[in-house]
Enzyme design. Structure first.
Site, PDB file in Angstrom:
ATOM      1  N   SER A 124       0.573  -1.383   0.392  1.00  0.00           N
ATOM      2  CA  SER A 124       0.303   0.106   0.007  1.00  0.00           C
ATOM      3  C   SER A 124       0.784   1.423   0.142  1.00  0.00           C
ATOM      4  O   SER A 124       2.028   0.580  -0.153  1.00  0.00           O
ATOM      5  CB  SER A 124      -0.935   0.031   1.159  1.00  0.00           C
TER       6      SER A 124
ATOM      7  N   SER B 107      10.530   9.481   8.095  1.00  0.00           N
ATOM      8  CA  SER B 107       9.960  10.274   7.354  1.00  0.00           C
ATOM      9  C   SER B 107      10.571  11.910   8.159  1.00  0.00           C
ATOM     10  O   SER B 107      11.654  11.983   8.471  1.00  0.00           O
ATOM     11  CB  SER B 107       8.676   9.933   9.077  1.00  0.00           C
TER      12      SER B 107
ATOM     13  N   TYR C 247       6.763   7.111  16.505  1.00  0.00           N
ATOM     14  CA  TYR C 247       6.917   7.126  15.457  1.00  0.00           C
ATOM     15  C   TYR C 247       8.070   7.474  15.310  1.00  0.00           C
ATOM     16  O   TYR C 247       8.658   7.363  14.017  1.00  0.00           O
ATOM     17  CB  TYR C 247       5.358   6.896  14.642  1.00  0.00           C
TER      18      TYR C 247
ATOM     19  N   LYS D 244      11.764   6.568  13.541  1.00  0.00           N
ATOM     20  CA  LYS D 244      12.529   7.272  12.187  1.00  0.00           C
ATOM     21  C   LYS D 244      13.355   8.158  12.591  1.00  0.00           C
ATOM     22  O   LYS D 244      14.635   8.170  11.371  1.00  0.00           O
ATOM     23  CB  LYS D 244      10.855   8.130  10.856  1.00  0.00           C
TER      24      LYS D 244
END
Length: 165
Positions: free
Chosen positions: A18, A143, A156, A160
């Protein structure tokens, strides 16, 4: 540089079922790369494969990147099929939204396992074959959250940030 540089190259994309991973798989396919697509959802990976120019030539390697003990076997299977990997695209990732103080530690650990330790384990398992061959590249999709913290995305952002390091 043009996409023609990927023609005939073996490109492994994690998180290919995805989002960015699926878009990368399509772009590499259009550029003529030989693909290995990984993700947890085999049915979603199959849908991506069916959208490729030659679906029969696309190898699926469905596994959970957070289960780092299984990664060497995945690498062995890929190398047995293709012999080498030219480009390893570390794209898989999961996000967790919530206040750090309210998030159970096991969820933080799951994010770190998928977003940092999984790519690290995959690199460690694949790198010896690239060194022996004298070629190969790792591409790490991260990110801006890893550079600049974002409220309610502490796990998160930390995972990252670890990739940036």
């Amino acid at each position: 540089m043009g996409l023609e540089r990927f023609a005939g190259k073996v490109v492994w994309v994690t998180g290919a079922s995805s989002g960015i991973g699926r878009a990368l798989a399509r772009a590499f396919d259009q550029a003529g790369a030989r693909l290995i697509l990984s993700g947890r959802d085999e049915a979603a990976l199959e849908a991506v494969r069916q959208g490729c120019r030659a679906p029969g030539d696309v190898h699926l390697s469905a596994f959970d990147l957070s289960l780092t003990d299984t990664i060497p076997l995945q690498v062995e299977a890929v190398l047995a099929r293709w012999g080498h990997v030219d480009y390893m695209v570390h794209n898989a990732g999961v996000a967790l939204r919530g206040r750090m103080v309210e998030t159970p530690l096991d969820l933080d650990q799951r994010v770190m396992a998928t977003n940092y330790f999984g790519p690290l384990a995959l690199t460690k398992a694949l790198l010896p074959s690239m060194l022996a061959r004298g070629s190969g590249h790792f591409v790490v999709v991260s990110s801006l959250s890893g550079k600049y913290g974002v409220p309610q995305l502490s796990a998160y952002a930390a995972s990252k940030h670890a990739l940036h390091g």
